[in-house]
Motif scaffolding. Structure first.
Motif: not given
Length: 605
Positions: A561-575
């Motif tokens: 997941w992309n995280e900024q300042c502890g906030r999760r937003s969109f996903c970079w990579k999937y299984d």
């Protein structure tokens, strides 16, 4: 003509063929806007505004909410009014909705990626580990605006299938209707294909066009393409399409003759035409008459489970291909357009041709829908084909230079070799090490400096990359990593494309026959309202949850997941494997329910 202005030279267009052309243009543009452009914009919107796949699903579902609720209302009152005016109004509503969807680009500031925020991409022990709060912005307002645009677009689009569809059908011979409706349907499925292709082409332009950054390109993970281009174009074309639609009369010249022919072949529980639609007081009786018609009920339920499949897949096809095949958003959208044209358009057109050529009676059409539903179950199993995941250090591989896979539950991008580098996952910029393993960024690979050679960027002195496990060829390289994901060498590239195309073909192959069953099992005056009820159930119980379910599945298969300042937003990579398995389970379940419902419709005929 337009009111009293009805010139003789314009009367040549007062025919079923020209009506098909102009309504078809509306259908084509609607498909382009609400399916192709929406799907192409999904990934860029995630990156620009920090949406999750579930939030993209919510936005997509609002289109179906508008289509369902207002389709039910519009269709009831349209039965005895001027359907042509309704169709033109739908085109205008879609133009307004399209501009609202594009508006966040003009309202909010420029897209900020990691280079703009001055986040270092290499290992730098002198950089402060404080959070870059300027990178964070609330996405709730943008989501509301986009959802409003989708809602209004749904209000306009619902008129196609609840009013424009019977408007065209009632003005042609019932024996020729499957061909006209097949053309109508083919244009409806070609539209999404055009949307995917155009959307993909526009994604090669930077979102803040005409500005073009020099430090990233369209293949960079941080790149966001000009998703809004297509919506502005669609708004202009939709407004232009409304002009000829406003000129058509309430009925074409051969309406009465065709009405008599349809009355002779009407089959179903209610063959008496009570002419509902003159008063709101008649609404409960009209609804009761339809829901007690078992043929209509089960065909509607079958169409609903198919709508859930279409709603989920159409929104996320480009993202699924991008994830499985490790390709750019633009290329994924282009491939999606090809698949939709081959699968959906041909399926919808051939469905109408089969009904026409075989001269199938309504009960035979219901049996045909059941048979196609059975075939759909086997096609859904083909989604199990998937591409192998690219090994990423700290995500699917440990930082140790060996072949041991790391458990996903123990993912940790920070290791002893990069612990002092002050890396941020928001600066996701994958590199391929000479050890054959990908790293989330040069910083996570522990790289100290970089050099540009032509169009490639190379990194050196990468403390996390060991040359011990590299081949002689790779070990001879002077660099330690290159800016790109390591290739996954997908062995199932073609099977994945075939699986998606076949699933689209089978789903749309049933579309025209199922609609023909509905219009032949209810009275003449009930057809608009029957399609409205069908549309309401299909949307609220099918198309609305479809994107939410698939979006949730995609989020559940996220491993980075992309995280900024502890906030999760969109996903970079999937299984990739987990994603294909979860999607197959959902599709097989839905296709099985579809087959059961169409069987019951055939049984009760």
């Amino acid at each position: 003509g337009y009111g009293p202005c009805q010139p003789d030279w314009l009367q040549c267009c007062n025919s079923a063929k020209w009506l098909t052309v102009h309504v078809g243009a509306f259908v084509f543009l609607a498909g382009m806007q609400v399916t192709g452009l929406k799907a192409a914009a999904a990934r860029p919107l995630e990156k620009q505004f920090g949406f999750t796949s579930t939030e993209i699903g919510i936005m997509a579902a609002m289109y179906d909410v508008g289509a369902a609720i207002f389709g039910f209302i519009f269709s009831f009152f349209a039965a005895h009014t001027h359907k042509g005016k309704w169709v033109a109004t739908g085109s205008i509503l879609m133009a307004v909705g399209s501009m609202i969807i594009a508006s966040p680009h003009f309202i909010y500031g420029r897209y900020q990626y990691s280079a703009v925020l001055n986040v270092s991409s290499i290992c730098d022990e002198t950089v402060s580990g404080s959070c870059t709060s300027g990178a964070i912005s609330s996405s709730s307002v943008q989501l509301i605006i986009l959802s409003l645009g989708q809602l209004i677009s749904g209000m306009g689009s619902t008129i196609i299938w609840t009013i424009a569809y019977p408007y065209l059908d009632e003005n042609v011979s019932p024996t020729a209707s499957p061909i006209y409706i097949g053309v109508f349907g083919a244009l409806a499925s070609l539209g999404p294909g055009a949307g995917y292709l155009l959307g993909g082409a526009f994604l090669n332009f930077f979102v803040d066009w005409p500005t073009r950054p020099t430090d990233i390109n369209s293949s960079d993970p941080q790149w966001v393409g000009a998703w809004w281009f297509g919506y502005v174009l669609s708004a202009i074309l939709m407004a232009m399409t409304a002009v000829p639609l406003l000129a058509y009369p309430k009925h074409l010249p051969e309406y009465e003759k065709n009405k008599e022919k349809r009355a002779k072949i009407a089959i179903g529980k209610s063959v008496i035409d009570n002419n509902y639609g003159n008063s709101i007081k008649e609404l409960p009786k009209a609804v009761k008459e339809l829901v007690t018609n078992k043929v209509f009920l089960f065909v509607t339920l079958g169409a609903t489970t198919e709508g859930m499949t279409v709603g989920g897949l159409s929104t996320f096809i480009p993202k699924y291909l991008q994830t499985q095949m490790n390709i750019s958003s633009s290329r994924a959208s282009f491939l999606s357009g090809i698949l939709v044209v081959i699968g959906a358009a041909s399926g919808m057109q051939l469905g109408g041709v089969v009904v026409r050529v075989k001269r199938l009676r309504p009960v035979q059409i219901a049996k045909f829908c059941y048979s196609v539903g059975i075939a759909g179950i086997f096609c859904a199993l083909l989604i199990l084909f998937n591409c192998s995941d690219v090994p990423i250090a700290g995500v699917t591989k440990s930082y140790l230079a060996n072949n041991t896979s790391q458990s996903l539950t123990n993912m940790n991008l920070v290791s002893g070799c990069n612990g002092n580098c002050n890396c941020y996952i928001s600066n996701y910029d994958p590199v391929c090490g000479i050890d054959g393993i990908s790293y989330a960024s040069p910083c996570y690979a522990g790289c100290s400096y970089s050099r540009i050679n032509g169009t490639s960027k190379y990194y050196y002195s990468c403390s996390c990359i060991s040359k011990g496990n590299t081949s002689a060829t790779m070990a001879s390289q002077s660099y330690d990593a290159v800016r790109e994901l390591c290739p996954n060498n997908c062995k199932f590239f073609i099977p994945v494309l075939i699986a998606i195309s076949l699933s689209m073909f089978i789903t749309y192959f049933n579309s025209v026959p199922a609609s023909q069953v509905i219009m032949r099992c209810v009275p003449e005056s009930q057809r608009c309202f029957a399609l409205g009820i069908n549309w309401l159930v299909l949307r609220l119980l099918g198309s609305v949850p479809g994107p939410l379910i698939v979006g949730s599945i995609i989020d559940q298969s996220c491993i980075l997941w992309n995280e900024q300042c502890g906030r999760r937003s969109f996903c970079w990579k999937y299984d990739n494997y987990l994603l294909s398995v979860l999607l197959t389970v959902v599709l097989v379940t839905l296709k099985t329910l579809t087959a059961v419902f169409f069987f019951l419709a055939w049984y009760f005929f």
